[in-house]
Each structure stands twice: as C-alpha cells, then as structure tokens.
Scaffold this motif. Structure first.
Motif, PDB file in Angstrom:
ATOM      1  N   THR A  47       0.831  -1.204   0.000  1.00  0.00           N
ATOM      2  CA  THR A  47       0.000   0.000   0.000  1.00  0.00           C
ATOM      3  C   THR A  47       0.866   1.256   0.000  1.00  0.00           C
ATOM      4  OG1 THR A  47      -0.174   0.014   2.429  1.00  0.00           O
ATOM      5  CG2 THR A  47      -1.874  -1.179   1.195  1.00  0.00           C
ATOM      6  N   ASN A  48       1.992   1.201   0.705  1.00  0.00           N
ATOM      7  CA  ASN A  48       2.893   2.352   0.707  1.00  0.00           C
ATOM      8  C   ASN A  48       3.570   2.548  -0.647  1.00  0.00           C
ATOM      9  OD1 ASN A  48       2.447   3.086   3.407  1.00  0.00           O
ATOM     10  ND2 ASN A  48       3.909   1.567   4.139  1.00  0.00           N
ATOM     11  N   GLU A  49       3.593   1.489  -1.461  1.00  0.00           N
ATOM     12  CA  GLU A  49       4.153   1.577  -2.804  1.00  0.00           C
ATOM     13  C   GLU A  49       3.105   1.980  -3.841  1.00  0.00           C
ATOM     14  OE1 GLU A  49       7.519   0.937  -3.934  1.00  0.00           O
ATOM     15  OE2 GLU A  49       7.760   1.386  -1.797  1.00  0.00           O
ATOM     16  N   GLY A  50       1.878   2.222  -3.385  1.00  0.00           N
ATOM     17  CA  GLY A  50       0.828   2.670  -4.291  1.00  0.00           C
ATOM     18  C   GLY A  50      -0.102   1.587  -4.778  1.00  0.00           C
ATOM     19  N   HIS A  51       0.017   0.369  -4.252  1.00  0.00           N
ATOM     20  CA  HIS A  51      -0.857  -0.730  -4.653  1.00  0.00           C
ATOM     21  C   HIS A  51      -1.979  -0.885  -3.634  1.00  0.00           C
ATOM     22  CE1 HIS A  51       2.199  -1.711  -7.592  1.00  0.00           C
ATOM     23  NE2 HIS A  51       3.100  -1.808  -6.634  1.00  0.00           N
ATOM     24  N   THR A  52      -3.057  -1.544  -4.042  1.00  0.00           N
ATOM     25  CA  THR A  52      -4.178  -1.737  -3.127  1.00  0.00           C
ATOM     26  C   THR A  52      -4.058  -3.002  -2.304  1.00  0.00           C
ATOM     27  OG1 THR A  52      -5.472  -2.837  -4.858  1.00  0.00           O
ATOM     28  CG2 THR A  52      -5.781  -0.460  -4.589  1.00  0.00           C
ATOM     29  N   CYS A  53      -3.210  -3.946  -2.742  1.00  0.00           N
ATOM     30  CA  CYS A  53      -3.163  -5.228  -2.053  1.00  0.00           C
ATOM     31  C   CYS A  53      -1.828  -5.920  -2.284  1.00  0.00           C
ATOM     32  CB  CYS A  53      -4.301  -6.131  -2.536  1.00  0.00           C
ATOM     33  SG  CYS A  53      -4.170  -6.584  -4.288  1.00  0.00           S
ATOM     34  N   LEU A  54      -1.656  -7.025  -1.572  1.00  0.00           N
ATOM     35  CA  LEU A  54      -0.493  -7.897  -1.746  1.00  0.00           C
ATOM     36  C   LEU A  54      -0.912  -9.113  -2.555  1.00  0.00           C
ATOM     37  CD1 LEU A  54       2.330  -9.158  -1.044  1.00  0.00           C
ATOM     38  CD2 LEU A  54       1.242 -10.041   1.042  1.00  0.00           C
ATOM     39  N   SER A  55      -0.226  -9.361  -3.658  1.00  0.00           N
ATOM     40  CA  SER A  55      -0.428 -10.572  -4.446  1.00  0.00           C
ATOM     41  C   SER A  55       0.681 -11.553  -4.089  1.00  0.00           C
ATOM     42  CB  SER A  55      -0.403 -10.263  -5.943  1.00  0.00           C
ATOM     43  OG  SER A  55      -0.357 -11.454  -6.695  1.00  0.00           O
ATOM     44  N   PHE A  56       0.334 -12.655  -3.445  1.00  0.00           N
ATOM     45  CA  PHE A  56       1.343 -13.617  -3.012  1.00  0.00           C
ATOM     46  C   PHE A  56       2.107 -14.185  -4.202  1.00  0.00           C
ATOM     47  CE2 PHE A  56      -1.322 -13.366   0.662  1.00  0.00           C
ATOM     48  CZ  PHE A  56      -0.491 -13.606   1.726  1.00  0.00           C
ATOM     49  N   ASP A  57       1.391 -14.414  -5.298  1.00  0.00           N
ATOM     50  CA  ASP A  57       2.035 -14.970  -6.478  1.00  0.00           C
ATOM     51  C   ASP A  57       3.109 -14.022  -7.005  1.00  0.00           C
ATOM     52  OD1 ASP A  57       2.118 -17.036  -8.617  1.00  0.00           O
ATOM     53  OD2 ASP A  57       1.491 -15.365  -9.873  1.00  0.00           O
ATOM     54  N   SER A  58       2.811 -12.730  -7.051  1.00  0.00           N
ATOM     55  CA  SER A  58       3.775 -11.754  -7.547  1.00  0.00           C
ATOM     56  C   SER A  58       4.982 -11.651  -6.631  1.00  0.00           C
ATOM     57  CB  SER A  58       3.107 -10.377  -7.678  1.00  0.00           C
ATOM     58  OG  SER A  58       2.065 -10.421  -8.628  1.00  0.00           O
TER      59      SER A  58
END
Length: 217
Positions: A47-58
């Motif tokens: 979220t601090n990097e500008g994303h809405t969520c964490l994708s475990f696969d990524s």
C-alpha cells in the motif's frame, strides 16, 4: 518471531514501519507465526508503494524474494495462503459468489485484513476503498442517460468536429442510447469519444501521446 521480518527488512522488501506495524498487529490480534506477520508487513508495504493489495504470487516470483530464499525457509504459496487464511487477523472473502447489492457488507467481522480467493491480501481500509469504487463504477456503467437530446448532441458534434457523412455516430431507436457504426470508414475517433462521453454516465477515454485526449475532453 521477528527473524523473517528482519530478513525482509534487510532485503528492502519491507520498511521499518511495515515491520513494526506487523508486530503491533500480531500483538493485538494474538498472531505470532512469522509467515503470517510477514504477510501483514508485505501488505502494508504494497500500500505504501501505491498498490491496493499484496499478491502472493507476484511476491514469490519477484527477484527480491528469490534473493532471501537461502537465508530463510520460504513457504510454498498454497501453504502460505492456508496459514494466512487461518490467521485471527484475516477475514476471508469469496469473490466467486455473485456480487451482493451491498458488496461492503460481504465481510461482516472487523478483522484488519481481508484475503480473497485469488490470493490477494488487503488492509481492510484499502479493500473497502476498492469495493466502494467498484460499486460506484458498476452503478454508473449500468445507468443510461434517459434525457439525452440526440439531435442536440449530433449538432454539437458537427460544430466541434465538422459535419461528416462518415462519423461513426447516429441516432439510436432506444432512448438514451447512441448507435455507433464501427464499420463506417473513415472513423473519426475523437468525435466518437466525445459522443460516448456525453451519452454515457461513465466513459474511459484512452490513447497515446498526441492523439487528442485533452482536446476531446
């Protein structure tokens, strides 16, 4: 408990804030498992990097994660997701269900994180932001402009873009709808974009640099 967090911090995969946030959440929620706390820290970092969520696969496919595999025991994605799913900090969401009239009500408890069945972990606030946005987009895209004056619209298009026998726009038989003849050649895409933007409550106009997005708007 904090060894995995320390390795992630040293590798630059999380910040000091993310580390302390995960520890605090674990303390408040009764979660001490390193893999679960690592997921919390990584979700915070995303979220601090500008994303809405964490994708475990990524995350597991990233270079940064591969660089720490020799230092810690890295969980398989399925086992990691199962562990996170069982955490007292995480609420589960089944995105395969038909959308409810009130999507935000689908997660009833107040756990601070939400995990969907696509392996995406959200901080609850950001999940709610996304749901509200998606709900608004669905509502706008499903609602037609009922009082659209098609004759006035076509007159305005002619004034701004010039009259043309091949515009790709014409009056529809359905009220509030604009018929688009995409087989018409040549197709004036600026004119078409303007027509769609006026005729719909939601329109997305895209194009590369210099294609006239700003001028059309």
């Amino acid at each position: 408990m904090t060894m995995l967090l320390d390795v992630l911090l040293e590798a630059g995969l999380i910040s000091s804030f993310d580390r302390e946030f995960a520890i605090a959440m674990g303390r408040l929620g009764g979660e001490q498992r390193p893999e679960a706390l690592a997921a919390v820290a990584l979700a915070s970092h995303e979220t601090n990097e500008g994303h809405t969520c964490l994708s475990f696969d990524s995350v597991l496919r990233g270079d940064g994660w591969r660089n720490i595999e020799s230092e810690v025991s890295v969980p398989e994605i399925k086992s990691w997701l199962a562990l996170v799913s069982s955490s007292p900090l995480v609420a589960r969401l089944d995105t395969n269900r038909p959308p409810a009239h009130e999507p935000i009500a689908e997660v009833q408890d107040a756990r601070p994180l939400v995990l969907d069945d696509q392996g995406r972990l959200y901080l609850r606030r950001y999940w709610m932001f996304q749901q509200r946005l998606a709900e608004d987009v669905r509502r706008r895209s499903a609602t037609a402009i009922e009082d659209l004056d098609e004759a006035q619209l076509l007159d305005g298009l002619n004034r701004f873009f010039g009259p043309s026998a091949a515009t790709g726009t014409s009056v529809s038989d359905e009220p509030g709808q604009l018929a688009l003849d995409l087989d018409t050649v040549p197709l004036d895409r600026q004119r078409l974009a303007a027509a769609v933007a006026v005729a719909q409550k939601l329109a997305v106009i895209t194009g590369g640099p210099g294609t006239g997005k700003t001028a059309t708007a």
